[in-house]
Design a protein around this motif. Structure first.
Motif, PDB file in Angstrom:
ATOM      1  N   ARG A 153      20.033  76.327  14.509  1.00 33.03           N
ATOM      2  CA  ARG A 153      18.859  77.034  13.984  1.00 33.03           C
ATOM      3  C   ARG A 153      18.958  78.543  14.131  1.00 33.03           C
ATOM      4  O   ARG A 153      18.457  79.281  13.299  1.00 33.03           O
ATOM      5  CB  ARG A 153      17.585  76.513  14.635  1.00 33.03           C
ATOM      6  CG  ARG A 153      17.474  76.794  16.116  1.00 33.03           C
ATOM      7  CD  ARG A 153      16.276  76.096  16.743  1.00 33.03           C
ATOM      8  NE  ARG A 153      16.196  76.342  18.160  1.00 33.03           N
ATOM      9  CZ  ARG A 153      16.814  75.627  19.078  1.00 33.03           C
ATOM     10  NH1 ARG A 153      17.563  74.595  18.720  1.00 33.03           N
ATOM     11  NH2 ARG A 153      16.691  75.917  20.362  1.00 33.03           N
ATOM     12  N   THR A 154      19.617  79.014  15.168  1.00 33.01           N
ATOM     13  CA  THR A 154      19.715  80.465  15.369  1.00 33.01           C
ATOM     14  C   THR A 154      20.680  81.115  14.383  1.00 33.01           C
ATOM     15  O   THR A 154      20.668  82.333  14.220  1.00 33.01           O
ATOM     16  CB  THR A 154      20.142  80.800  16.810  1.00 33.01           C
ATOM     17  OG1 THR A 154      21.389  80.162  17.083  1.00 33.01           O
ATOM     18  CG2 THR A 154      19.089  80.335  17.810  1.00 33.01           C
ATOM     19  N   SER A 155      21.495  80.308  13.695  1.00 32.49           N
ATOM     20  CA  SER A 155      22.409  80.883  12.701  1.00 32.49           C
ATOM     21  C   SER A 155      21.741  81.025  11.330  1.00 32.49           C
ATOM     22  O   SER A 155      22.325  81.595  10.415  1.00 32.49           O
ATOM     23  CB  SER A 155      23.674  80.027  12.569  1.00 32.49           C
ATOM     24  OG  SER A 155      23.377  78.795  11.948  1.00 32.49           O
ATOM     25  N   TYR A 156      20.520  80.510  11.192  1.00 35.47           N
ATOM     26  CA  TYR A 156      19.787  80.656   9.937  1.00 35.47           C
ATOM     27  C   TYR A 156      19.481  82.137   9.733  1.00 35.47           C
ATOM     28  O   TYR A 156      18.926  82.795  10.605  1.00 35.47           O
ATOM     29  CB  TYR A 156      18.479  79.843   9.980  1.00 35.47           C
ATOM     30  CG  TYR A 156      17.630  79.999   8.752  1.00 35.47           C
ATOM     31  CD1 TYR A 156      18.024  79.455   7.536  1.00 35.47           C
ATOM     32  CD2 TYR A 156      16.437  80.714   8.797  1.00 35.47           C
ATOM     33  CE1 TYR A 156      17.251  79.601   6.405  1.00 35.47           C
ATOM     34  CE2 TYR A 156      15.649  80.861   7.662  1.00 35.47           C
ATOM     35  CZ  TYR A 156      16.066  80.306   6.472  1.00 35.47           C
ATOM     36  OH  TYR A 156      15.296  80.463   5.359  1.00 35.47           O
ATOM     37  N   ASN A 157      19.849  82.661   8.565  1.00 32.25           N
ATOM     38  CA  ASN A 157      19.727  84.113   8.341  1.00 32.25           C
ATOM     39  C   ASN A 157      18.660  84.478   7.314  1.00 32.25           C
ATOM     40  O   ASN A 157      18.828  85.422   6.552  1.00 32.25           O
ATOM     41  CB  ASN A 157      21.087  84.695   7.939  1.00 32.25           C
ATOM     42  CG  ASN A 157      21.582  84.118   6.635  1.00 32.25           C
ATOM     43  OD1 ASN A 157      20.914  83.309   6.001  1.00 32.25           O
ATOM     44  ND2 ASN A 157      22.764  84.525   6.227  1.00 32.25           N
ATOM     45  N   ASN A 158      17.566  83.701   7.286  1.00 28.97           N
ATOM     46  CA  ASN A 158      16.428  83.987   6.408  1.00 28.97           C
ATOM     47  C   ASN A 158      16.742  83.896   4.927  1.00 28.97           C
ATOM     48  O   ASN A 158      16.038  84.462   4.108  1.00 28.97           O
ATOM     49  CB  ASN A 158      15.809  85.349   6.742  1.00 28.97           C
ATOM     50  CG  ASN A 158      15.278  85.382   8.154  1.00 28.97           C
ATOM     51  OD1 ASN A 158      14.710  84.401   8.625  1.00 28.97           O
ATOM     52  ND2 ASN A 158      15.479  86.486   8.838  1.00 28.97           N
ATOM     53  N   GLY A 159      17.793  83.164   4.577  1.00 34.35           N
ATOM     54  CA  GLY A 159      18.093  82.929   3.169  1.00 34.35           C
ATOM     55  C   GLY A 159      17.237  81.797   2.646  1.00 34.35           C
ATOM     56  O   GLY A 159      16.258  81.378   3.279  1.00 34.35           O
ATOM     57  N   LYS A 160      17.584  81.286   1.495  1.00 31.66           N
ATOM     58  CA  LYS A 160      16.864  80.162   0.890  1.00 31.66           C
ATOM     59  C   LYS A 160      17.150  78.905   1.715  1.00 31.66           C
ATOM     60  O   LYS A 160      18.287  78.499   1.876  1.00 31.66           O
ATOM     61  CB  LYS A 160      17.355  80.003  -0.539  1.00 31.66           C
ATOM     62  CG  LYS A 160      16.458  79.231  -1.433  1.00 31.66           C
ATOM     63  CD  LYS A 160      15.309  80.070  -1.937  1.00 31.66           C
ATOM     64  CE  LYS A 160      14.637  79.315  -3.054  1.00 31.66           C
ATOM     65  NZ  LYS A 160      13.238  79.096  -2.851  1.00 31.66           N
ATOM     66  N   PHE A 161      16.104  78.300   2.262  1.00 34.54           N
ATOM     67  CA  PHE A 161      16.275  77.141   3.146  1.00 34.54           C
ATOM     68  C   PHE A 161      16.971  75.983   2.436  1.00 34.54           C
ATOM     69  O   PHE A 161      17.852  75.338   2.997  1.00 34.54           O
ATOM     70  CB  PHE A 161      14.925  76.675   3.716  1.00 34.54           C
ATOM     71  CG  PHE A 161      15.058  75.448   4.569  1.00 34.54           C
ATOM     72  CD1 PHE A 161      15.575  75.527   5.849  1.00 34.54           C
ATOM     73  CD2 PHE A 161      14.697  74.193   4.072  1.00 34.54           C
ATOM     74  CE1 PHE A 161      15.722  74.399   6.640  1.00 34.54           C
ATOM     75  CE2 PHE A 161      14.836  73.060   4.851  1.00 34.54           C
ATOM     76  CZ  PHE A 161      15.348  73.163   6.135  1.00 34.54           C
TER      77      PHE A 161
END
Length: 174
Positions: free
Chosen positions: A61-69
């Motif tokens: 989850r911490t690698s999610y970079n606010n792109g399109k889910f």
């Protein structure tokens, strides 16, 4: 209360609010499962990989970079399926052979639907994957481009070519 976007929910999950992962799971697990089922034609494998996808969403989850889910989760699903077949290949299995459609295993409601799926199964894996994501999962070209590591224009061209191949296969057997 206003419904939060997937991106806002995932941003909160990334910050540690794991309770919100349930909302994302409820919204997307059926789409992920259906994609995996259409690619693998194996219900149990699709269920297992769907669970693995959401485990990875939580774990990374911490690698999610606010792109399109949706792009992010389908990238995880694609990579998880590929990893499964890569491990299977070590046991002398070929991806296209394993994914090959077996008519007797799937109950279809009508002949046209069966014929379409049979034609779809004859496509190369990459073409089948594009059509399933774009036409069945309704993922737009821009999101597909992000998933595939390409450009929207290139994806649109590839989808168009895959549709032409599908049409040829479909109509040659009628």
């Amino acid at each position: 209360m206003e419904e939060q976007t997937d991106e806002k929910l995932m941003a909160e999950v990334a910050k540690g609010d794991l309770d919100l992962l349930k909302v994302l799971f409820e919204r997307h697990h059926v789409h992920v499962f259906n994609f995996l089922l259409k690619m693998s034609k194996d219900k149990m494998l699709s269920e297992d990989i769907t669970q693995d996808v959401f485990y990875k969403v939580m774990k990374y989850r911490t690698s999610y970079n606010n792109g399109k889910f949706v792009s992010w989760i389908f990238t995880i699903a694609r990579n998880s399926l590929k990893s499964h077949y890569t491990r299977s290949a070590e046991k002398h299995q070929d991806l296209d052979t394993v994914i090959h459609f077996e008519h007797d295993e799937i109950e279809e409601k009508n002949e046209e639907h069966t014929h379409l799926h049979k034609a779809l199964s004859k496509l190369e894996t990459a073409d089948r994957e594009l059509l399933i994501l774009n036409r069945f999962q309704e993922i737009k070209y821009a999101e597909l481009a992000e998933i595939m590591g390409s450009t929207p224009g290139a994806i649109k061209t590839r989808v168009s070519r895959a549709l032409k191949k599908l049409k040829t296969i479909y109509f040659e057997n009628i």
